[in-house]
Scaffold this motif. Structure first.
Motif, PDB file in Angstrom:
ATOM      1  N   GLY A 181       2.695 -11.439  -4.619  1.00  0.00           N
ATOM      2  CA  GLY A 181       3.099  -9.987  -4.596  1.00  0.00           C
ATOM      3  C   GLY A 181       3.063  -9.425  -6.002  1.00  0.00           C
ATOM      4  N   GLU A 182       3.162  -9.825  -6.813  1.00  0.00           N
ATOM      5  CA  GLU A 182       2.824  -9.213  -8.257  1.00  0.00           C
ATOM      6  C   GLU A 182       1.394  -8.968  -8.676  1.00  0.00           C
ATOM      7  N   ARG A 183       0.543  -9.876  -8.161  1.00  0.00           N
ATOM      8  CA  ARG A 183      -0.858  -9.526  -8.233  1.00  0.00           C
ATOM      9  C   ARG A 183      -1.201  -8.555  -7.392  1.00  0.00           C
ATOM     10  N   LYS A 184      -0.785  -8.246  -6.010  1.00  0.00           N
ATOM     11  CA  LYS A 184      -1.158  -7.303  -5.522  1.00  0.00           C
ATOM     12  C   LYS A 184      -0.537  -5.855  -6.190  1.00  0.00           C
ATOM     13  N   ARG A 185       0.783  -6.019  -6.748  1.00  0.00           N
ATOM     14  CA  ARG A 185       1.102  -4.927  -7.296  1.00  0.00           C
ATOM     15  C   ARG A 185       0.360  -4.401  -8.692  1.00  0.00           C
ATOM     16  N   LEU A 186       0.002  -5.541  -9.204  1.00  0.00           N
ATOM     17  CA  LEU A 186      -0.729  -5.197 -10.473  1.00  0.00           C
ATOM     18  C   LEU A 186      -2.162  -4.390 -10.131  1.00  0.00           C
ATOM     19  N   SER A 187      -2.638  -5.005  -9.123  1.00  0.00           N
ATOM     20  CA  SER A 187      -3.902  -4.603  -8.368  1.00  0.00           C
ATOM     21  C   SER A 187      -3.880  -2.943  -8.260  1.00  0.00           C
ATOM     22  N   ILE A 188      -2.693  -2.590  -7.471  1.00  0.00           N
ATOM     23  CA  ILE A 188      -2.491  -1.267  -7.574  1.00  0.00           C
ATOM     24  C   ILE A 188      -2.140  -0.480  -8.597  1.00  0.00           C
ATOM     25  N   GLY A 189      -1.533  -1.069  -9.598  1.00  0.00           N
ATOM     26  CA  GLY A 189      -1.326  -0.541 -10.963  1.00  0.00           C
ATOM     27  C   GLY A 189      -2.591  -0.150 -11.745  1.00  0.00           C
ATOM     28  N   ILE A 190      -3.560  -1.059 -11.614  1.00  0.00           N
ATOM     29  CA  ILE A 190      -4.722  -0.813 -12.326  1.00  0.00           C
ATOM     30  C   ILE A 190      -5.224   0.462 -11.927  1.00  0.00           C
ATOM     31  N   GLU A 191      -5.144   0.908 -10.547  1.00  0.00           N
ATOM     32  CA  GLU A 191      -5.964   2.032 -10.059  1.00  0.00           C
ATOM     33  C   GLU A 191      -4.939   3.100 -10.289  1.00  0.00           C
ATOM     34  N   LEU A 192      -3.739   2.864 -10.402  1.00  0.00           N
ATOM     35  CA  LEU A 192      -2.943   4.055 -10.563  1.00  0.00           C
ATOM     36  C   LEU A 192      -3.046   4.812 -11.786  1.00  0.00           C
ATOM     37  N   ILE A 193      -3.808   3.994 -12.863  1.00  0.00           N
ATOM     38  CA  ILE A 193      -3.936   4.659 -14.137  1.00  0.00           C
ATOM     39  C   ILE A 193      -4.200   6.098 -14.180  1.00  0.00           C
ATOM     40  N   THR A 194      -5.183   6.567 -13.284  1.00  0.00           N
ATOM     41  CA  THR A 194      -5.961   7.547 -13.205  1.00  0.00           C
ATOM     42  C   THR A 194      -5.343   8.663 -12.226  1.00  0.00           C
ATOM     43  N   ASN A 195      -4.486   8.213 -11.732  1.00  0.00           N
ATOM     44  CA  ASN A 195      -3.569   8.716 -10.621  1.00  0.00           C
ATOM     45  C   ASN A 195      -4.560   9.571  -9.506  1.00  0.00           C
ATOM     46  N   PRO A 196      -5.271   8.630  -8.777  1.00  0.00           N
ATOM     47  CA  PRO A 196      -6.491   9.081  -8.025  1.00  0.00           C
ATOM     48  C   PRO A 196      -5.674   9.721  -6.911  1.00  0.00           C
ATOM     49  N   PRO A 197      -6.401  10.785  -6.326  1.00  0.00           N
ATOM     50  CA  PRO A 197      -5.794  11.345  -5.010  1.00  0.00           C
ATOM     51  C   PRO A 197      -5.843  10.737  -3.603  1.00  0.00           C
ATOM     52  N   VAL A 198      -7.140   9.822  -3.758  1.00  0.00           N
ATOM     53  CA  VAL A 198      -7.151   9.188  -2.529  1.00  0.00           C
ATOM     54  C   VAL A 198      -7.189   7.147  -2.877  1.00  0.00           C
ATOM     55  N   MET A 199      -6.072   6.668  -2.142  1.00  0.00           N
ATOM     56  CA  MET A 199      -6.364   5.249  -2.555  1.00  0.00           C
ATOM     57  C   MET A 199      -6.646   4.441  -0.976  1.00  0.00           C
ATOM     58  N   LEU A 200      -7.493   3.626  -1.044  1.00  0.00           N
ATOM     59  CA  LEU A 200      -8.090   2.807   0.045  1.00  0.00           C
ATOM     60  C   LEU A 200      -7.926   1.212  -0.257  1.00  0.00           C
ATOM     61  N   LEU A 201      -7.153   0.705   0.704  1.00  0.00           N
ATOM     62  CA  LEU A 201      -6.620  -0.719   0.454  1.00  0.00           C
ATOM     63  C   LEU A 201      -7.021  -1.572   1.592  1.00  0.00           C
ATOM     64  N   ASP A 202      -7.849  -2.575   1.301  1.00  0.00           N
ATOM     65  CA  ASP A 202      -8.188  -3.593   2.295  1.00  0.00           C
ATOM     66  C   ASP A 202      -7.267  -4.919   2.324  1.00  0.00           C
ATOM     67  N   LEU A 208       0.806 -12.705   1.624  1.00  0.00           N
ATOM     68  CA  LEU A 208       2.142 -12.362   1.299  1.00  0.00           C
ATOM     69  C   LEU A 208       3.096 -12.927   2.197  1.00  0.00           C
ATOM     70  N   ASP A 209       4.299 -13.278   1.871  1.00  0.00           N
ATOM     71  CA  ASP A 209       5.385 -13.340   2.949  1.00  0.00           C
ATOM     72  C   ASP A 209       6.009 -12.140   3.489  1.00  0.00           C
ATOM     73  N   SER A 210       6.651 -12.092   4.308  1.00  0.00           N
ATOM     74  CA  SER A 210       7.222 -10.846   4.975  1.00  0.00           C
ATOM     75  C   SER A 210       8.046  -9.819   3.711  1.00  0.00           C
ATOM     76  N   ALA A 211       8.782 -10.196   2.854  1.00  0.00           N
ATOM     77  CA  ALA A 211       9.421  -9.843   2.053  1.00  0.00           C
ATOM     78  C   ALA A 211       8.503  -9.001   0.872  1.00  0.00           C
ATOM     79  N   ALA A 212       7.570  -9.669   0.486  1.00  0.00           N
ATOM     80  CA  ALA A 212       6.739  -9.233  -0.549  1.00  0.00           C
ATOM     81  C   ALA A 212       5.857  -8.285   0.095  1.00  0.00           C
ATOM     82  N   SER A 213       5.315  -8.557   1.319  1.00  0.00           N
ATOM     83  CA  SER A 213       4.553  -7.465   2.163  1.00  0.00           C
ATOM     84  C   SER A 213       5.393  -6.054   2.279  1.00  0.00           C
ATOM     85  N   HIS A 240       9.182  -3.950  11.091  1.00  0.00           N
ATOM     86  CA  HIS A 240       9.703  -2.870   9.894  1.00  0.00           C
ATOM     87  C   HIS A 240       8.503  -2.417   9.124  1.00  0.00           C
ATOM     88  N   MET A 241       7.453  -3.359   9.105  1.00  0.00           N
ATOM     89  CA  MET A 241       6.302  -2.743   8.073  1.00  0.00           C
ATOM     90  C   MET A 241       5.578  -1.744   8.821  1.00  0.00           C
TER      91      MET A 241
END
Length: 631
Positions: A181-202, A208-213, A240-241
């Motif tokens: 879960g931390e790796r996924k959040r870090l991967s998102i944070g790396i791309e958030l640096i420039t505040n992109p208007p469009v984010m596409l995630l595969d 991840l388990d249900s809680a981390a997801s 829930h997701m």
């Protein structure tokens, strides 16, 4: 509270500051310049097949849909439905063999311009495992934020993003030690640096388990609420997701079965004759329906097309007055309004920072990884010291004894074998990881290939010099080689050049074949180099039609170079420990092996040419991988 507005690359960012001028938050700026509506129509994509029965396989078949800002969109469908392909096409990573149109805010997409506005996060997001979370985010900020951002603002941006993503407690943890879960959040944070208007995630919840997801999807939902266009593919989300998504796109066999709000999907399916049972998971129901035979879904496609067409007309009617108002008041249209496909300027790739600064940042990053790498740096240095000591003990004082000159030649050949494989094999294992990180960062417009490769080559030189030096500390002295400065530096030079060549060969094998196949390719391709090095066969005894192999054998140049350094330049007769030694003159030892065949400087030059040729090959392989990544 004061605020600073920065406009860079078409994206407006508001930095909110308190009285101490500390960055508190980074949020989406003016919606008129950052809210992007992505629409696609008649989108078709096919790939070539190797089988003779079918020349092409259709992945997408005339699909149409849209992704709206301020809403989190999920793309769901059975395996092989084309979810990842659609996402990569929208991001601009794939362009060849593509039919159809993609528009941004109603204007045909400029692929290069749009690539600077979108971040694409693949399912397997490669990270450098030796960097901490802080260093990973800081280097991303240094590479992606231009000169309008001070060092203080970059550092505060890193802290702010880590706070938003719940990574403050892990800032000093190496990326290789993070949880899924931390790796996924870090991967998102790396791309958030420039505040992109469009984010596409595969598949951001893969592994991840249900809680981390749930945490990751909740984070994406909050990012979408700030005005971004956030789209992700998901595989069998829970109840829930799925409730966290605003819009849903359903894909099946390369066709879109539904594109619209989540709260209207059951009505559309019911109208087509597919009623969802009570207490049934929405995603499971949808996947069960679209997995039925293709002929049973015709009614569902017709209903979905009718609803989507109505929604599209409504979107166009609301967008028209907005565009007219923006043009009349002189404000800048959002990115994508100017179609520059025919403008030569748009074809020149630009980066947030200069090439010089890219090189300095990447060189610093490479140095950090080298210093912390236990396998490629510390273990290699220790291994060279230990093997050098072992060689010195086994061949103790052989170099000063004419009775053992053949064993001394075997010592030299064994030492060169170790230097080659001891530096080629670790590079085969490690470089594919670096290459995956490079491909992702370059495709997201972080830096150029030239800056990356130059930084890597120069950073690796220190280890390539240190390893053979550590080996020779024990091996040269203990084996009884002549303690003459001229001979010592010549042997050292050949060993350093062979080490550089070996690591370059390993990098080339890893880049071309990957780590698993590369481990087999390196020894297999080097067997001819060893056979024609002059140790097993004298160069004069090689058949005429095989002699060209001797001319390209870099191992022959290294072996002869060391022998010339030790036995050449009119060295005096060797002492003999036996009653009679048939060969005591060093020049006679060389002539017995069919040497010298060329002056020493020619041998060193041949090894240098091989090193440059391998680096050019690696550079070309990386350029080819970048080209293939867009196909």
């Amino acid at each position: 509270m004061n605020s600073i507005q920065l406009i860079e690359g078409g994206t407006c960012t508001i930095l909110r500051l308190d009285e101490d001028s500390k960055l508190l938050d980074i949020e989406a700026g003016n919606p008129a310049t950052s809210r992007l509506v992505i629409e696609f129509a008649n989108l078709s994509y096919a790939v070539d097949c190797d089988t003779g029965t079918q020349k092409q396989k259709q992945i997408l078949c005339s699909v149409a849909g849209h992704f709206r800002p301020g809403r989190l969109t999920a793309i769901i469908g059975p395996s092989g439905a084309g979810k990842t392909t659609l996402l990569s096409i929208i991001s601009g990573l794939r362009a060849s063999k593509l039919k159809g149109t993609i528009t941004i805010n109603g204007v045909e997409r400029n692929r290069e311009a749009f690539r600077r506005q979108v971040c694409y996060i693949p399912q397997d997001f490669a990270l450098l495992p030796l960097l901490t979370v802080r260093e990973t985010l800081q280097i991303a900020a240094d590479l992606k934020l231009g000169s309008s951002h001070t060092d203080h603002l970059r550092r505060r941006a890193v802290i702010d993003i880590a706070s938003k993503l719940g990574l403050l407690s892990s800032l000093d943890t190496a990326a290789g030690n993070l949880s899924g879960g931390e790796r996924k959040r870090l991967s998102i944070g790396i791309e958030l640096i420039t505040n992109p208007p469009v984010m596409l995630l595969d598949e951001p919840t893969s592994g991840l388990d249900s809680a981390a997801s749930g945490q990751v999807i909740a984070l994406l939902h909050s990012l979408a609420e700030a005005g971004r266009t956030v789209v992700c593919t998901v595989h069998q989300p829970g109840s829930h997701m799925i409730s966290l998504f605003d819009d849903i796109v359903v894909l099946s066999r390369g066709q879109i079965m539904y594109c619209g709000p989540r709260d209207q999907i059951l009505d559309s399916f019911a109208k087509a004759g597919h009623v969802c049972p009570q207490l049934c998971n929405l995603a499971e129901f949808v996947l069960d329906v679209v997995s039925t035979p293709k002929e049973n879904l015709k009614r569902l496609r017709d209903v979905s097309n009718e609803k989507y067409e109505a929604a599209r007309l409504q979107l166009e009617s609301t967008r028209g007055p907005q565009l007219k108002h923006q043009t009349s008041n002189g404000s800048r249209p959002p990115p994508g309004y100017f179609n520059k496909e025919k403008d030569e300027i748009s074809r020149i790739r630009t980066y947030p920072v200069s090439h010089c600064k890219q090189f300095l940042i990447l060189f610093k990053r490479a140095m950090i990884c080298i210093q912390r790498d236990n396998m490629l740096t510390k273990l290699r240095i220790v291994a060279h010291l230990m093997v050098g000591l072992l060689v010195g003990i086994v061949f103790y004082d052989f170099g000063s004894n004419a009775a053992r000159f053949q064993s001394n030649n075997a010592c030299i050949f064994t030492s060169l074998l170790f230097l080659f494989f001891g530096n080629a094999m670790p590079a085969v294992q490690m470089f594919p990881i670096e290459a995956a990180v490079f491909l992702r960062e370059h495709m997201n417009n972080w830096y150029s290939l030239q800056s990356y490769y130059m930084a890597k080559v120069l950073a690796d030189i220190q280890v390539q010099v240190l390893c053979p030096t550590c080996f020779l500390i024990f091996a040269y002295w203990l084996t009884g080689q002549p303690l003459e400065l001229d001979r010592i530096w010549r042997v050292w030079l050949i060993c350093v050049l062979l080490t550089m060549l070996a690591q370059s060969f390993g990098i080339a094998a890893g880049a071309a074949c990957g780590s698993q196949v590369g481990v087999f390719v390196v020894p297999a391709l080097n067997i001819p180099m060893f056979l024609f090095a002059g140790f097993f066969l004298r160069l004069g005894e090689v058949s005429a039609y095989l002699r060209p192999i001797c001319s390209i054998s870099y191992f022959r140049y290294a072996f002869e170079g060391v022998l010339q350094a030790l036995y050449g330049n009119s060295r005096k007769n060797l002492p003999c420990s036996e009653v009679f030694c048939p060969i005591r003159l060093p020049a006679k030892i060389l002539s017995n092996l069919g040497m010298p065949t060329a002056p020493f400087y020619v041998l060193a030059l041949a090894l240098t040419i091989w090193i440059f040729a391998l680096h050019i090959s690696v550079y070309g392989l990386l350029r080819w991988k970048l080209y293939r990544a867009t196909k």
